[in-house]
Enzyme design. Structure first.
Site, PDB file in Angstrom:
ATOM      1  CB  SER A 280      -5.178 -53.650 -30.767  1.00 21.36           C
ATOM      2  OG  SER A 280      -5.169 -52.356 -30.256  1.00 21.36           O
TER       3      SER A 280
ATOM      4  CG  ASN B 184      -1.471 -56.702 -31.060  1.00 18.62           C
ATOM      5  OD1 ASN B 184      -0.353 -56.552 -30.575  1.00 18.62           O
ATOM      6  ND2 ASN B 184      -2.375 -55.729 -31.064  1.00 18.62           N
TER       7      ASN B 184
ATOM      8  CD  GLU C 295      -0.547 -54.660 -37.482  1.00 18.99           C
ATOM      9  OE1 GLU C 295      -0.072 -55.770 -37.748  1.00 18.99           O
ATOM     10  OE2 GLU C 295      -1.315 -54.473 -36.528  1.00 18.99           O
TER      11      GLU C 295
ATOM     12  CG  HIS D 205      -3.155 -51.653 -34.757  1.00 19.47           C
ATOM     13  ND1 HIS D 205      -2.369 -52.779 -34.646  1.00 19.47           N
ATOM     14  CD2 HIS D 205      -3.265 -51.146 -33.501  1.00 19.47           C
ATOM     15  CE1 HIS D 205      -2.019 -52.939 -33.380  1.00 19.47           C
ATOM     16  NE2 HIS D 205      -2.557 -51.961 -32.670  1.00 19.47           N
TER      17      HIS D 205
END
Length: 680
Positions: free
Chosen positions: A406, A477, A439, A427
């Protein structure tokens, strides 16, 4: 070659569209259909007409390249009125999908026949608009108001069987005999009069149906403008003559087309398609065949990832270190599939087939021959490096080695292998078998073939993939961090958790940051030492407030998990702030917005500056499909375009002293503000 051709089959004129890939109703198709109608009207030997399409589908909607610009005549609404007014019966022969303008065309025909695999729908609501070529007026007259509300306001297509059951289709044809059966059907009804013109039918509405529908769907429709406009248009079909109903439909679609919401939803529609394009990749880059997958880690994430591949028929070998963990993971996958069967998302046979492709193992050697290995272990660099060191020794040459990290540096992970070109970040978002976003993290040495294969595979497993560069947290993130940091700081300075969450809910997020934290559990990553109180979360956990599961976190919860503001949590927060020497004060909604949302835009601009996202719209796709950003606001960068870069910069400057010593304004954002430019 003309996209519309005609030929005679005895006394039936067959009109055929061949406008790949989806027979979109662009100008050339509309013009060709108009000429075909003239031909049918002028020829006394023609007794009936069949309209069908070559290729993989019936008309699948409007030509999206015409969106936003002036449409050339003949326009679809007028063309369909001419079609319906023809004094010879017209049969629509449907295969593939009849969507949007395609279904509106079929509704203007006097009869409809389809193959059993066909899908029919009016999905315009998903673009923030409504069917604007008579769909809101004709569909209720054919299938009744209740079914029309479901189809138009819900926007989901229905199968041919259901379409037949509700009266939308007159007949079902064999999968391979549509053309012949449509002509035979046209011949059967050639002399039938009066012609069943949809506009002459009455739309039947049960008393109270509209209010009942609004009440039943209030939560789904909250914040969106188009669903209510769709309801009003259908209500007009039930209460007004056809011509006046069309006027209501046209007025409503004009309003919606001009609205920020529709612009945002159309932006996301195009952004999703643009995200699949990879910058700097040569056309025809060879793909690596992926016929088997290995997954390391059978926890929530590993099990969810496995389901994506099992469900499309790709065998998965799943590895754990302990038998107990392996058994638990396999049992969870089984329960998830049982849930899918119970909810009707798949049949028992499909679930059995999927679980039959799963091979559990405790032995790394069993991953030696798979084409793709995805590591889904604990988010710790040392653990991941150890996994990749082992993988490098046992994976076959040419296998793709993927990390489901992540935040961590994919290049640092790739560096422990002798084949960094084979390493890529994948991800997934939790739950991985449900969430649509993926991702795809492109390492410095990731080969073009590996990247292209990862993107193609994402499409196969029905994910929306976005390419991200290597940086802490990638796109999603990384932008989440400033938002979370500011939310945490705001409650120390005097905002209540419920105040911050309300600003997010009013904006259109499904939940605010503190609701989300309570749902996930405040003890995620907690050091378990009640004497160490380094953050508000530590302080709450130390007093047994771990979130929803313990009946209290940032909020108090009743037995049904309904939340109420918590005086206990507010006292803990105030005591923590006092211990840190932070004075509490009243904080406005505007400050919460500026500090939580404007900082996200600023971080997004930095991501673009650094080339960690290919385009601004990719960032929007990440946030809409991965983090609950309301689609009717178009993603953070599109929203910034609507608000204006100047407004964002001024707001951030206003808050600069409160944003912390590490905050810096993005030069790209400042430049956009100074030049009056947009990101998209």
């Amino acid at each position: 070659m003309s996209v519309i051709t005609t030929h005679r089959d005895g006394d039936v004129l067959v009109v055929v569209s061949n406008n790949p890939p989806v027979n979109a109703l662009g100008f050339a198709v509309r013009d060709g259909l108009a000429k075909a109608l003239d031909e049918a009207a002028a020829d006394p030997a023609v007794k009936a007409v069949v309209i069908r399409c070559d290729g993989r589908t019936f008309f699948a909607g409007a030509d999206i390249t015409e969106f936003g610009g002036p449409m050339k005549d003949p326009q679809l609404p007028e063309l369909l009125e001419r079609l319906e007014a023809l004094d010879k019966p017209v049969v629509a022969a449907i295969h593939g999908t009849a969507l949007g303008g395609g279904l509106e065309t079929a509704l203007a025909c006097h009869y409809r026949i389809a193959v059993p695999s066909a899908k029919l729908g009016l999905p315009e609501v998903k673009l923030g608009i409504l069917p604007g070529a008579g769909g809101t007026q004709r569909l209720p007259r054919v299938v009744g108001v209740a079914a029309a509300l479901e189809m138009i306001v819900g926007g989901a297509p229905i199968g041919a069987k259901k379409a037949s059951d509700i009266g939308l289709l007159d007949r079902l044809a064999g999968e391979d005999s549509l053309a012949a059966e449509a002509v035979a059907f046209a011949r059967d009804i050639a002399e039938k009069r009066p012609l069943p013109r949809t506009s002459e039918k009455q739309a039947v509405a049960e008393p109270g149906v509209f209010d009942a529908f609004r009440a039943a769907n209030a939560r789904k429709m909250k914040g969106f403008e188009a669903p209510e406009a769709c309801i009003q248009a259908i209500q007009a079909a039930a209460e007004l003559p056809f011509a006046q109903g069309l006027e209501v439909e046209r007025k409503l679609i004009r309003q919606l087309m001009a609205s920020d919401q529709s612009k945002a939803q159309r932006h996301i529609f195009f952004a999703e398609r643009a995200a699949a394009k990879i910058d700097g990749l040569a056309p025809g880059t060879p793909l690596i065949p992926v016929k088997s997958v290995g997954i390391i880690g059978a926890g929530t994430m590993g099990g969810g990832i496995a389901m994506n591949f099992l469900s499309i028929g790709i065998p998965v070998t799943i590895l754990e270190m302990q038998q107990e963990a392996l058994d638990r993971g396999v049992a969870t996958i089984g329960r998830n599939y049982a849930g899918n069967v119970k909810s009707g998302r798949m049949t028992e046979d499909q679930a059995k087939q999927a679980t039959g492709l799963l091979k559990p193992t405790l032995d790394y050697a069993d991953l030696g021959q798979v084409d793709l290995v995805i590591e889904a272990v604990f988010e710790n660099m040392d653990v991941k490096k150890e996994v990749f060191t082992r993988l490098d020794k046992i994976a076959k040459p040419g296998a793709i080695l993927a990390t489901n990290t992540s935040y961590l540096d994919v290049d640092e992970i790739a560096a422990v292998t002798s084949r960094p070109e084979s390493v890529v970040g994948l991800h997934f978002f939790s739950p991985a078998n449900v969430m649509k976003l993926l991702e795809v993290v492109r390492g410095a040495k990731t080969s073009d073939s590996v990247l292209a294969t990862a993107m193609a595979l994402a499409k196969q497993i029905r994910k929306i993939a976005v390419v991200a560069g290597v940086c802490h947290g990638f796109i999603g993130n990384r932008m989440l961090k400033p938002r979370q940091d500011q939310a945490g700081q705001l409650i120390l300075e005097g905002a209540k958790p419920a105040d911050v969450d309300r600003v997010f809910l009013d904006f259109g997020f499904p939940m605010g940051p503190f609701q989300l934290a309570d749902l996930a559990g405040l003890d995620i990553g907690w050091h378990r030492d009640p004497t160490r109180r380094e953050s508000v979360r530590d302080a709450l956990c130390a007093e047994g407030r771990l979130g929803q599961k313990t009946g209290g976190g940032f909020y108090d919860y009743d037995e049904k998990r309904n939340r109420t503001p918590s005086p206990v949590a507010e006292r803990i927060i105030a005591e923590f702030a006092a211990a840190k020497g932070i004075a509490q004060r009243a904080i406005s909604d505007e400050e919460i917005r500026e500090r939580c949302l404007y900082t996200m835009v600023n971080e997004g601009a930095k991501i673009l500056e650094e080339g960690k996202a290919q385009r601004a719209s990719d960032i929007d796709v990440v946030w809409v499909f991965g983090y609950g950003w309301p689609v009717y606001r178009g993603g953070p960068m599109f929203w910034a375009d609507l608000v204006g870069a100047r407004t964002i910069v001024d707001g951030l400057k206003r808050q600069q002293d409160r944003l912390g010593p590490d905050f810096t304004l993005s030069p790209l954002l400042v430049a956009k503000a100074e030049k009056g430019e947009t990101f998209n």
